[in-house]
Write a protein that holds these residues in place. Structure first.
Motif, PDB file in Angstrom:
ATOM      1  N   ALA A 353      55.068  50.019  55.123  1.00  0.00           N
ATOM      2  CA  ALA A 353      55.862  49.410  56.186  1.00  0.00           C
ATOM      3  C   ALA A 353      55.039  49.336  57.469  1.00  0.00           C
ATOM      4  CB  ALA A 353      57.136  50.224  56.414  1.00  0.00           C
ATOM      5  N   ARG A 354      55.496  48.506  58.373  1.00  0.00           N
ATOM      6  CA  ARG A 354      54.780  48.338  59.634  1.00  0.00           C
ATOM      7  C   ARG A 354      54.665  49.684  60.343  1.00  0.00           C
ATOM      8  NH1 ARG A 354      56.316  44.033  64.479  1.00  0.00           N
ATOM      9  NH2 ARG A 354      54.473  44.472  65.782  1.00  0.00           N
ATOM     10  N   GLY A 355      53.480  49.982  60.824  1.00  0.00           N
ATOM     11  CA  GLY A 355      53.230  51.246  61.491  1.00  0.00           C
ATOM     12  C   GLY A 355      52.686  52.324  60.581  1.00  0.00           C
ATOM     13  N   PHE A 356      52.590  52.029  59.262  1.00  0.00           N
ATOM     14  CA  PHE A 356      52.077  53.006  58.314  1.00  0.00           C
ATOM     15  C   PHE A 356      50.864  52.443  57.571  1.00  0.00           C
ATOM     16  CE2 PHE A 356      56.476  54.393  58.749  1.00  0.00           C
ATOM     17  CZ  PHE A 356      56.343  55.768  58.810  1.00  0.00           C
ATOM     18  N   ARG A 357      50.050  53.336  57.057  1.00  0.00           N
ATOM     19  CA  ARG A 357      48.958  52.960  56.173  1.00  0.00           C
ATOM     20  C   ARG A 357      48.906  53.956  55.019  1.00  0.00           C
ATOM     21  NH1 ARG A 357      44.256  55.923  56.533  1.00  0.00           N
ATOM     22  NH2 ARG A 357      44.165  57.447  58.242  1.00  0.00           N
ATOM     23  N   ILE A 358      48.352  53.526  53.909  1.00  0.00           N
ATOM     24  CA  ILE A 358      48.220  54.390  52.738  1.00  0.00           C
ATOM     25  C   ILE A 358      47.028  55.310  52.932  1.00  0.00           C
ATOM     26  CG2 ILE A 358      47.869  54.458  50.239  1.00  0.00           C
ATOM     27  CD1 ILE A 358      49.086  51.606  50.174  1.00  0.00           C
ATOM     28  N   ALA A 359      47.262  56.613  52.803  1.00  0.00           N
ATOM     29  CA  ALA A 359      46.221  57.603  53.059  1.00  0.00           C
ATOM     30  C   ALA A 359      45.771  58.337  51.805  1.00  0.00           C
ATOM     31  CB  ALA A 359      46.710  58.616  54.097  1.00  0.00           C
ATOM     32  N   GLY A 360      46.374  58.051  50.673  1.00  0.00           N
ATOM     33  CA  GLY A 360      45.962  58.705  49.438  1.00  0.00           C
ATOM     34  C   GLY A 360      46.908  58.351  48.312  1.00  0.00           C
ATOM     35  N   VAL A 361      46.401  58.340  47.093  1.00  0.00           N
ATOM     36  CA  VAL A 361      47.212  58.111  45.899  1.00  0.00           C
ATOM     37  C   VAL A 361      46.840  59.184  44.879  1.00  0.00           C
ATOM     38  CG1 VAL A 361      47.778  56.543  44.005  1.00  0.00           C
ATOM     39  CG2 VAL A 361      47.404  55.627  46.299  1.00  0.00           C
ATOM     40  N   PHE A 362      47.862  59.790  44.255  1.00  0.00           N
ATOM     41  CA  PHE A 362      47.640  60.916  43.365  1.00  0.00           C
ATOM     42  C   PHE A 362      48.462  60.743  42.091  1.00  0.00           C
ATOM     43  CE2 PHE A 362      47.906  62.116  47.845  1.00  0.00           C
ATOM     44  CZ  PHE A 362      46.579  62.447  48.085  1.00  0.00           C
ATOM     45  N   GLY A 363      47.794  60.880  40.943  1.00  0.00           N
ATOM     46  CA  GLY A 363      48.505  60.813  39.685  1.00  0.00           C
ATOM     47  C   GLY A 363      47.967  59.786  38.718  1.00  0.00           C
ATOM     48  N   LEU A 364      46.820  59.187  39.044  1.00  0.00           N
ATOM     49  CA  LEU A 364      46.171  58.253  38.129  1.00  0.00           C
ATOM     50  C   LEU A 364      44.694  58.209  38.475  1.00  0.00           C
ATOM     51  CD1 LEU A 364      46.823  54.561  39.193  1.00  0.00           C
ATOM     52  CD2 LEU A 364      47.426  56.473  40.630  1.00  0.00           C
ATOM     53  N   PRO A 365      43.836  57.824  37.516  1.00  0.00           N
ATOM     54  CA  PRO A 365      42.404  57.757  37.798  1.00  0.00           C
ATOM     55  C   PRO A 365      42.110  56.789  38.947  1.00  0.00           C
ATOM     56  CG  PRO A 365      42.794  57.674  35.439  1.00  0.00           C
ATOM     57  CD  PRO A 365      44.136  57.541  36.093  1.00  0.00           C
ATOM     58  N   ALA A 366      41.223  57.196  39.844  1.00  0.00           N
ATOM     59  CA  ALA A 366      40.919  56.391  41.026  1.00  0.00           C
ATOM     60  C   ALA A 366      40.346  55.034  40.669  1.00  0.00           C
ATOM     61  CB  ALA A 366      39.953  57.159  41.930  1.00  0.00           C
ATOM     62  N   ASP A 367      39.676  54.929  39.517  1.00  0.00           N
ATOM     63  CA  ASP A 367      39.066  53.658  39.130  1.00  0.00           C
ATOM     64  C   ASP A 367      40.093  52.558  38.894  1.00  0.00           C
ATOM     65  OD1 ASP A 367      36.588  54.778  39.314  1.00  0.00           O
ATOM     66  OD2 ASP A 367      36.371  55.153  37.164  1.00  0.00           O
ATOM     67  N   LEU A 368      41.361  52.923  38.767  1.00  0.00           N
ATOM     68  CA  LEU A 368      42.394  51.930  38.527  1.00  0.00           C
ATOM     69  C   LEU A 368      42.902  51.276  39.815  1.00  0.00           C
ATOM     70  CD1 LEU A 368      44.579  53.765  35.831  1.00  0.00           C
ATOM     71  CD2 LEU A 368      42.659  52.203  35.485  1.00  0.00           C
ATOM     72  N   LEU A 369      42.526  51.828  40.966  1.00  0.00           N
ATOM     73  CA  LEU A 369      43.058  51.361  42.246  1.00  0.00           C
ATOM     74  C   LEU A 369      42.177  50.287  42.861  1.00  0.00           C
ATOM     75  CD1 LEU A 369      43.770  54.895  43.708  1.00  0.00           C
ATOM     76  CD2 LEU A 369      45.523  53.301  42.944  1.00  0.00           C
ATOM     77  N   ARG A 370      42.816  49.362  43.601  1.00  0.00           N
ATOM     78  CA  ARG A 370      42.053  48.400  44.387  1.00  0.00           C
ATOM     79  C   ARG A 370      42.892  47.960  45.590  1.00  0.00           C
ATOM     80  NH1 ARG A 370      44.135  44.954  40.415  1.00  0.00           N
ATOM     81  NH2 ARG A 370      44.999  42.979  41.232  1.00  0.00           N
ATOM     82  N   TRP A 371      42.195  47.620  46.652  1.00  0.00           N
ATOM     83  CA  TRP A 371      42.848  47.148  47.870  1.00  0.00           C
ATOM     84  C   TRP A 371      43.045  45.638  47.817  1.00  0.00           C
ATOM     85  CZ3 TRP A 371      44.938  50.483  51.118  1.00  0.00           C
ATOM     86  CH2 TRP A 371      44.395  51.756  51.254  1.00  0.00           C
TER      87      TRP A 371
END
Length: 558
Positions: A353-371
């Motif tokens: 939401a406006r005013g927030f940013r994603i600071a971490g994701v936990f519970g899956l391999p990092a290689d699966l994430l993309r911006w």
């Protein structure tokens, strides 16, 4: 290849540590579309919970609140390898503790007070959170997974199981004994309608026990085949999996049920093509044929990196058994669910939401994430049925807080939206694709479920242990590692949740080791004999195409 532990301690007295006292829903069911229409449906649900219609042969009849059935993401299903090393006074490599493995060990219910009969239920909520090693974080959100399947009436589909066994020299002794015991326990879990075959590999691979229907008159044959497994040879895992998948494909043709390969190994291939690409290619090809892969790791020399990659493919999951007790518990309580896939291609977009940013994701391999801009997207290949309700967590901070000290004019209040989730998945049985979206809203403190309260503690533990182990490995900073784990022990002690007792023990074990390394003393210290291993071999470290933050799991924005 050297062990992935950074330091070893010989201390029988560490075993004593284990006995020390650790100081409003709108659920919409989508009807199957006509055969001549597109096999997809968009569902817009309430801001608090999203779910999708069930299909296929599952009997999804229970309510969410009353059901004991849950769902977890595929991949690592425990952190037993990290726990066993820490219990021996070792400092395991930071990459051997995974958030997804830690979460999968726990029931993480996120029940927002409404019923749902759906096969795969996804809920979303957030709570305030602060983490010592990530001070910019202000909130933690959970995507909670569960299932409306009735535990009292659900039965798994008939199983065509192909056991692929590493019988190489490195498996001699306790590892292979544990494999034989595991197979005997698996056989006890199989019944009429199931079938079992066994493939062994050392220098070469061969079919040790052909496909055999499980029945009263065949059990003694299968038991004798298991008892006769002996260790010898090198580790030609490539050929072992080739033969195993061949048996699986041939036996699946006339089998009315599910087919799965179960690989028992210490994951140290040294003959044939030992590259991860070879194994991943076979696993991916088999998954397109509907053949899943469960990897069972055994032995203190278990190579976790390759196993974690194999478990990330569609239909893949990973377990590690340090001893017979853990094996018996897992197979007795969880065998039916560990071989049952609920959904595939669970694709998620997180929009802060406006005013927030994603600071971490936990519970899956990092290689699966993309911006994608400020959004984070990922796809989990498989969701498994479970007796525990699982989840994936993501941390939020105020946008610009880390860089400019920015704080919003007014803090988020209960009911405020902190993110939006768009997701889709395909039902394993019906093959239908479902799409949905939901707001993620901040919950009132009095309404917080165990999924959020317990999840905050587990994320805190994961971050702290990973940072402490990294300080030891990369910075040779034993004092920081000692202080981090001391604070973690204190925080865990303040949480009134008996289910977290194993984490209090784990934190105490790691803190004890760092106390000795840093020259500090704590009440739990017993007599220790320490041997420091100077060289660290990182051959087993996974190669990453995109740089990933070692702590938050977030990919680079390059």
């Amino acid at each position: 290849m050297k062990l992935p532990f950074l330091r070893q301690v010989t201390a029988t007295t560490l075993a004593a540590l284990l006995t020390c006292p650790a100081p409003a829903l709108l659920a919409q069911t989508a009807s199957p579309p006509p055969a001549d229409e597109e096999d997809e449906e968009l569902i817009i649900l309430s801001p608090f919970m999203v779910s999708a219609g069930s299909g296929g042969s599952y009997a999804a009849t229970s309510t969410l609140a009353g059901s004991s059935m849950g769902a977890t993401a595929g991949g690592a299903q425990d952190i037993n390898y990290f726990r066993s090393g820490a219990g021996r006074g070792e400092v395991p490599h930071p990459d051997t503790i995974t958030a997804e493995g830690l979460f999968s060990e726990y029931d993480l219910p996120l029940d927002l007070g409404h019923t749902s009969p759906e096969l795969f239920v996804v809920q979303a909520a957030a709570a305030p959170a602060r983490f010592e090693v990530l001070p910019e974080v202000t909130h933690l959100a959970q995507l909670g997974f569960s299932s409306g399947l009735a535990a009292a009436t659900w039965e798994r589909a008939p199983l065509n199981l192909v056991a692929v066994i590493d019988k190489s020299g490195s498996m001699a002794g306790h590892p292979l004994d544990l494999v034989r015991q595991s197979l005997q326990q698996v056989l006890r879990q199989l019944g009429p309608g199931d079938q079992l075959s066994i493939v062994l590999y050392g220098d070469r691979a061969h079919v040790h026990q052909p496909v055999t229907r499980v029945a009263a008159h065949t059990r003694h044959l299968l038991e004798r085949a298991i008892r006769s497994i002996r260790s010898n040879g090198s580790t030609n895992m490539e050929e072992g999996l080739q033969v195993g998948y061949q048996v699986a494909r041939e036996s699946a043709r006339d089998f009315a049920g599910t087919t799965r390969v179960m690989l028992f190994t210490d994951e140290r291939p040294n003959v044939g093509d030992t590259s991860p690409e070879s194994f991943m290619g076979m696993a991916r090809a088999a998954s397109t044929d509907g053949i899943g892969l469960t990897t069972i790791g055994v032995g203190v020399h278990f190579g976790t990196a390759l196993a974690e990659q194999l478990s990330s493919v569609r239909g893949g999951n990973l377990f590690f058994f340090p001893d017979e007790a853990e094996m018996l518990t897992t197979f007795t309580e969880d065998f039916d669910t560990m071989v049952t896939e609920l959904a595939h291609d669970f694709s998620v977009r997180i929009r802060p939401a406006r005013g927030f940013r994603i600071a971490g994701v936990f519970g899956l391999p990092a290689d699966l994430l993309r911006w994608e801009g400020n959004d984070l997207v990922f796809t989990v290949n498989t969701i498994f049925l479970s007796k525990r309700k699982g989840g994936i967590y993501f941390a939020l901070s105020h946008e610009g807080e880390k860089a400019r000290g920015y704080l919003p004019a007014s803090p988020a209040r209960p009911g405020d939206r902190v993110a939006q989730i768009d997701f889709s998945y395909s039902e394993t049985e019906a093959g239908r694709t479902v799409r949905a979206q939901s707001d993620v809203r901040l919950q009132h403190p009095r309404d917080l479920q165990a999924g959020l309260t317990r999840g905050r503690a587990l994320v805190d533990e994961f971050l702290t242990l990973r940072r402490a182990a990294s300080a030891h490995l990369f910075d040779n900073d034993q004092e920081t590692a000692f202080q981090l784990t001391a604070d973690l022990v204190r925080r865990l002690e303040r949480i009134d949740d008996p289910a977290l007792d194993p984490e209090r023990t784990l934190a105490a074990n790691v803190h004890q080791t760092f106390a000795e390394l840093s020259g500090n003393t704590v009440e739990l210290i017993c007599g220790l004999s320490i041997e420091v291993i100077d060289e660290v071999d990182d051959d087993g470290m996974p190669h990453r195409e995109v740089p990933v933050d070692n702590l938050t799991g977030l990919p680079s924005r390059r």
